[in-house]
Motif scaffolding. Sequence first.
Motif, PDB file in Angstrom:
ATOM      1  N   MET A  41       1.050  -0.738  -0.342  1.00  0.00           N
ATOM      2  CA  MET A  41       0.196  -0.073   0.245  1.00  0.00           C
ATOM      3  C   MET A  41       0.930   1.488   0.189  1.00  0.00           C
ATOM      4  N   ASP A  42       1.287   1.391  -1.207  1.00  0.00           N
ATOM      5  CA  ASP A  42       2.223   2.978  -1.492  1.00  0.00           C
ATOM      6  C   ASP A  42       1.287   4.816  -1.146  1.00  0.00           C
ATOM      7  N   ILE A  43       0.592   4.813  -0.069  1.00  0.00           N
ATOM      8  CA  ILE A  43       0.324   5.743   0.729  1.00  0.00           C
ATOM      9  C   ILE A  43       1.005   7.237   0.001  1.00  0.00           C
ATOM     10  N   ALA A  44       2.631   7.136   0.430  1.00  0.00           N
ATOM     11  CA  ALA A  44       3.822   8.190   0.032  1.00  0.00           C
ATOM     12  C   ALA A  44       3.328   8.867  -1.311  1.00  0.00           C
ATOM     13  N   ASN A  45       2.923   7.599  -2.298  1.00  0.00           N
ATOM     14  CA  ASN A  45       2.435   8.321  -3.539  1.00  0.00           C
ATOM     15  C   ASN A  45       1.483   8.657  -4.778  1.00  0.00           C
ATOM     16  N   MET A  94      -8.826  -4.529  10.770  1.00  0.00           N
ATOM     17  CA  MET A  94      -8.484  -3.739   9.425  1.00  0.00           C
ATOM     18  C   MET A  94      -7.054  -2.864   8.917  1.00  0.00           C
ATOM     19  N   VAL A  95      -7.448  -2.167  10.711  1.00  0.00           N
ATOM     20  CA  VAL A  95      -6.902  -1.101  11.054  1.00  0.00           C
ATOM     21  C   VAL A  95      -5.626  -1.541  12.154  1.00  0.00           C
ATOM     22  N   ASN A  96      -4.886  -0.976  12.451  1.00  0.00           N
ATOM     23  CA  ASN A  96      -4.274  -0.585  13.898  1.00  0.00           C
ATOM     24  C   ASN A  96      -3.310   1.224  14.365  1.00  0.00           C
ATOM     25  N   ALA A 141       2.683  -7.017   7.344  1.00  0.00           N
ATOM     26  CA  ALA A 141       2.137  -8.637   6.582  1.00  0.00           C
ATOM     27  C   ALA A 141       1.159  -8.751   6.681  1.00  0.00           C
ATOM     28  N   HIS A 142      -0.285  -8.425   7.769  1.00  0.00           N
ATOM     29  CA  HIS A 142      -1.352  -8.851   7.520  1.00  0.00           C
ATOM     30  C   HIS A 142      -1.937  -8.474   7.335  1.00  0.00           C
ATOM     31  N   GLY A 143      -2.372  -7.407   6.698  1.00  0.00           N
ATOM     32  CA  GLY A 143      -2.980  -6.089   5.525  1.00  0.00           C
ATOM     33  C   GLY A 143      -3.846  -5.462   5.987  1.00  0.00           C
ATOM     34  N   MET A 144      -2.856  -4.959   7.304  1.00  0.00           N
ATOM     35  CA  MET A 144      -3.988  -4.184   8.372  1.00  0.00           C
ATOM     36  C   MET A 144      -2.974  -2.139   7.939  1.00  0.00           C
ATOM     37  N   GLU A 171       8.496  -2.988  14.618  1.00  0.00           N
ATOM     38  CA  GLU A 171       7.696  -4.504  14.300  1.00  0.00           C
ATOM     39  C   GLU A 171       6.808  -4.561  14.450  1.00  0.00           C
ATOM     40  N   ILE A 172       6.202  -3.545  15.553  1.00  0.00           N
ATOM     41  CA  ILE A 172       4.272  -3.952  14.932  1.00  0.00           C
ATOM     42  C   ILE A 172       3.962  -3.671  14.197  1.00  0.00           C
ATOM     43  N   VAL A 173       4.738  -1.892  13.349  1.00  0.00           N
ATOM     44  CA  VAL A 173       4.163  -1.445  11.749  1.00  0.00           C
ATOM     45  C   VAL A 173       4.648  -2.725  10.746  1.00  0.00           C
ATOM     46  N   GLU A 174       5.417  -3.594  11.087  1.00  0.00           N
ATOM     47  CA  GLU A 174       5.890  -4.412   9.984  1.00  0.00           C
ATOM     48  C   GLU A 174       4.702  -6.047  10.207  1.00  0.00           C
ATOM     49  N   HIS A 175       4.217  -6.363  11.050  1.00  0.00           N
ATOM     50  CA  HIS A 175       3.989  -7.123  11.436  1.00  0.00           C
ATOM     51  C   HIS A 175       2.596  -7.125  11.334  1.00  0.00           C
TER      52      HIS A 175
END
Length: 282
Positions: A1-5, A166-168, A187-190, A180-184
């Motif tokens: 998900m490329d938010i920056a662009n 869907m969101v954290n 990886a699960h589509g959140m 760590e939690i961002v990457e986790h």
Amino acid sequence: MDIANLPSRNIVVLAEGKHIALLIVTIEEEVDSHSDGCHLLVSNTIRCNCSSGLLSNTLLLAEDNSEELQDEDKKNKEKVEVLNNADSTIYQLEKTLKDLQLDYLDLYLIHWPASPSQFENWDELNLGTWKAMTELYKAGRVRAIGVSNFLEHHLESLLKTEVKPMVNQIEFHPGLMQAEIVEHCRAHGMLIEAYSPLGTGRMLTNETLMAIAAKYNKTVAQVCIRWVLQNGVLPMPKSITPSRIESNTDVFDFVLSDEDMATINAMPYCGGSGNHPDKVPF
């Protein structure tokens, strides 16, 4: 998900195909529901957000004062994305919808996890709340569901259920990236949402950030928000001031250089809420 662009005022597609605004401004000031200023705060906030092209509102304020909204403002409610950060029951959700005169919420979050330090059955409590929210989602009462301040061990059981978060929404700002939690979650589509992107205001006087902001002729707040976006995270700056709300959205006409991104990414912890999901006293 490329938010920056993504371009200005665009949307982000969540899991299950649901949409959320690219940039959300929240307003979370508690005021006396009987004061003359209460209605002005609520109504001006909604008008400002709609005119700014934002999809936002804050349940904490609106829930307590929804009867103060005038007809003109009620007409705008379909343009407003209502963020509910309450770990509540189906009853509370229905009460909220009734209070706000809405048919559904766009996003519904468990604000804090039940943690091992407070509850022996913390996992059972989190799972029970999540299952209730899943039923609300399946019934169309909420369009997207997620969590806030959840770490990997809090998410484990939820990720095994029929509908995954869907969101954290986590605290995310210079000096506190929670990699760590961002990457986790990714990886699960959140989607990761960043609350306190200004570090509860402490970033505004940081000399490193002030120097970078001067290079771009931008405010420190705008640099922090842009930095969040370029890290692929959805920023949620908080303000009740119309001029600052407008300013906080003016972040799509510049790009931080790789060098400046690296400098900010490397900043040590220099302020924030200090809250840890497993140590908060509630």
